[in-house]
Motif scaffolding. Sequence first.
Motif, PDB file in Angstrom:
ATOM      1  N   ASP A  51       7.539 -22.365 -24.980  1.00  0.00           N
ATOM      2  CA  ASP A  51       7.165 -21.455 -26.058  1.00  0.00           C
ATOM      3  C   ASP A  51       5.788 -21.855 -26.551  1.00  0.00           C
ATOM      4  N   CYS A  52       4.997 -20.870 -26.935  1.00  0.00           N
ATOM      5  CA  CYS A  52       3.692 -21.126 -27.545  1.00  0.00           C
ATOM      6  C   CYS A  52       3.865 -20.964 -29.042  1.00  0.00           C
ATOM      7  N   CYS A  53       3.395 -21.937 -29.792  1.00  0.00           N
ATOM      8  CA  CYS A  53       3.692 -22.041 -31.214  1.00  0.00           C
ATOM      9  C   CYS A  53       2.424 -21.973 -32.062  1.00  0.00           C
ATOM     10  N   GLY A  54       2.589 -21.631 -33.328  1.00  0.00           N
ATOM     11  CA  GLY A  54       1.489 -21.720 -34.283  1.00  0.00           C
ATOM     12  C   GLY A  54       0.876 -20.402 -34.684  1.00  0.00           C
ATOM     13  N   ASP A  66       0.931 -10.975 -21.947  1.00  0.00           N
ATOM     14  CA  ASP A  66       0.830  -9.678 -22.624  1.00  0.00           C
ATOM     15  C   ASP A  66       0.489  -9.887 -24.107  1.00  0.00           C
ATOM     16  N   CYS A  67       0.176 -11.137 -24.471  1.00  0.00           N
ATOM     17  CA  CYS A  67      -0.088 -11.478 -25.874  1.00  0.00           C
ATOM     18  C   CYS A  67      -1.387 -12.270 -26.039  1.00  0.00           C
ATOM     19  N   GLY A  68      -2.329 -12.113 -25.114  1.00  0.00           N
ATOM     20  CA  GLY A  68      -3.612 -12.803 -25.231  1.00  0.00           C
ATOM     21  C   GLY A  68      -3.715 -14.087 -24.450  1.00  0.00           C
ATOM     22  N   GLY A  69      -2.636 -14.505 -23.784  1.00  0.00           N
ATOM     23  CA  GLY A  69      -2.665 -15.708 -22.963  1.00  0.00           C
ATOM     24  C   GLY A  69      -2.571 -15.327 -21.499  1.00  0.00           C
ATOM     25  N   THR A  70      -2.102 -16.265 -20.689  1.00  0.00           N
ATOM     26  CA  THR A  70      -1.897 -15.985 -19.266  1.00  0.00           C
ATOM     27  C   THR A  70      -0.464 -16.317 -18.911  1.00  0.00           C
ATOM     28  N   LEU A  71      -0.139 -16.174 -17.644  1.00  0.00           N
ATOM     29  CA  LEU A  71       1.195 -16.496 -17.143  1.00  0.00           C
ATOM     30  C   LEU A  71       1.544 -17.957 -17.414  1.00  0.00           C
ATOM     31  N   THR A  72       0.519 -18.840 -17.405  1.00  0.00           N
ATOM     32  CA  THR A  72       0.758 -20.283 -17.510  1.00  0.00           C
ATOM     33  C   THR A  72       0.087 -20.960 -18.702  1.00  0.00           C
ATOM     34  N   SER A  73      -0.651 -20.212 -19.528  1.00  0.00           N
ATOM     35  CA  SER A  73      -1.307 -20.860 -20.679  1.00  0.00           C
ATOM     36  C   SER A  73      -1.170 -20.024 -21.939  1.00  0.00           C
ATOM     37  N   CYS A  74      -1.088 -20.732 -23.052  1.00  0.00           N
ATOM     38  CA  CYS A  74      -0.932 -20.095 -24.361  1.00  0.00           C
ATOM     39  C   CYS A  74      -2.231 -19.400 -24.771  1.00  0.00           C
ATOM     40  N   PRO A  75      -2.133 -18.372 -25.599  1.00  0.00           N
ATOM     41  CA  PRO A  75      -3.345 -17.712 -26.086  1.00  0.00           C
ATOM     42  C   PRO A  75      -4.099 -18.621 -27.058  1.00  0.00           C
ATOM     43  N   PRO A  76      -5.384 -18.349 -27.282  1.00  0.00           N
ATOM     44  CA  PRO A  76      -6.151 -19.152 -28.239  1.00  0.00           C
ATOM     45  C   PRO A  76      -5.466 -19.176 -29.609  1.00  0.00           C
ATOM     46  N   LEU A 127       3.658  -8.804 -15.439  1.00  0.00           N
ATOM     47  CA  LEU A 127       3.869  -8.206 -16.759  1.00  0.00           C
ATOM     48  C   LEU A 127       5.227  -7.518 -16.853  1.00  0.00           C
ATOM     49  N   ALA A 128       6.016  -7.555 -15.781  1.00  0.00           N
ATOM     50  CA  ALA A 128       7.344  -6.936 -15.772  1.00  0.00           C
ATOM     51  C   ALA A 128       8.412  -8.010 -15.914  1.00  0.00           C
ATOM     52  N   CYS A 129       9.469  -7.695 -16.629  1.00  0.00           N
ATOM     53  CA  CYS A 129      10.532  -8.676 -16.864  1.00  0.00           C
ATOM     54  C   CYS A 129      11.289  -9.054 -15.596  1.00  0.00           C
ATOM     55  N   SER A 143       3.538 -26.853 -36.225  1.00  0.00           N
ATOM     56  CA  SER A 143       3.731 -25.471 -36.658  1.00  0.00           C
ATOM     57  C   SER A 143       4.883 -24.891 -35.855  1.00  0.00           C
ATOM     58  N   MET A 144       5.975 -24.536 -36.512  1.00  0.00           N
ATOM     59  CA  MET A 144       7.179 -24.103 -35.826  1.00  0.00           C
ATOM     60  C   MET A 144       7.247 -22.602 -35.582  1.00  0.00           C
ATOM     61  N   GLY A 145       6.181 -21.850 -35.887  1.00  0.00           N
ATOM     62  CA  GLY A 145       6.197 -20.410 -35.683  1.00  0.00           C
ATOM     63  C   GLY A 145       6.101 -20.048 -34.214  1.00  0.00           C
ATOM     64  N   TYR A 146       7.055 -19.272 -33.711  1.00  0.00           N
ATOM     65  CA  TYR A 146       7.081 -18.845 -32.316  1.00  0.00           C
ATOM     66  C   TYR A 146       6.120 -17.680 -32.097  1.00  0.00           C
ATOM     67  N   HIS A 147       5.369 -17.717 -30.972  1.00  0.00           N
ATOM     68  CA  HIS A 147       4.451 -16.635 -30.636  1.00  0.00           C
ATOM     69  C   HIS A 147       4.838 -15.958 -29.317  1.00  0.00           C
ATOM     70  N   CYS A 148       4.918 -16.729 -28.224  1.00  0.00           N
ATOM     71  CA  CYS A 148       5.238 -16.162 -26.917  1.00  0.00           C
ATOM     72  C   CYS A 148       5.696 -17.282 -25.981  1.00  0.00           C
ATOM     73  N   THR A 149       6.006 -16.926 -24.727  1.00  0.00           N
ATOM     74  CA  THR A 149       6.523 -17.902 -23.763  1.00  0.00           C
ATOM     75  C   THR A 149       5.755 -17.814 -22.445  1.00  0.00           C
TER      76      THR A 149
END
Length: 186
Positions: free
Chosen positions: A128-131, A90-100, A73-75, A166-172
């Motif tokens: 990047d996780c999108c949508g 830190d946004c509902g997902g994991t280190l390797t998977s996008c959040p629901p 969780l640290a940069c 969906s081109m909206g950026y959420h997290c990486t």
Amino acid sequence: MKRLLDALTARTDAGAERMVRRTAQRYSRRSFIGRAALFMAGTALLPVLPFDQGGRAIAATPNGGKLQDDDPLACDYWRYCAIDGNLCNDCGGTLTSCPPGAEASKVSWVGTCRNPTDGKDYVVSYNDCCGKAACTGTECVNSARERPGYQMSLHNDINWCMANKSMGYHCTVAVLVGQVDDAPAG
């Protein structure tokens, strides 16, 4: 001199005409259109390929501190040596998977990061996780060795969701692709 130039022009025109006529006799319009369509489809697929940013990989953070191996969780976590974005873990997902509700970008950038625990280099794919709306969690910008935006493969400030519906950026996310082989190529 004018006669020489006229003779050269006539010879060039005749040669070009012969080449065009020979090509027209060998290839049909359908063949030309098919080849042109294949070329355009091939060039349209280029943005889907991942971008190699291995030249940007570093073993230290931009502020000179060593990358660490214990807090994802640290940069300054070692996998984030070339990341630019909000951390999905830190946004509902994991280190390797996008959040629901979010999907991974179809294009990504990669970096080569050194794991301080084993001292080995690993290829890391940053997707990047999108949508979904942008996450307001931890934002990390490790852009050492980054190049200007006109060198797309060496630039991480791009909305990589551009290839998605969906081109909206959420997290990486930072996914390990594999270990770098130290054997010389060739």
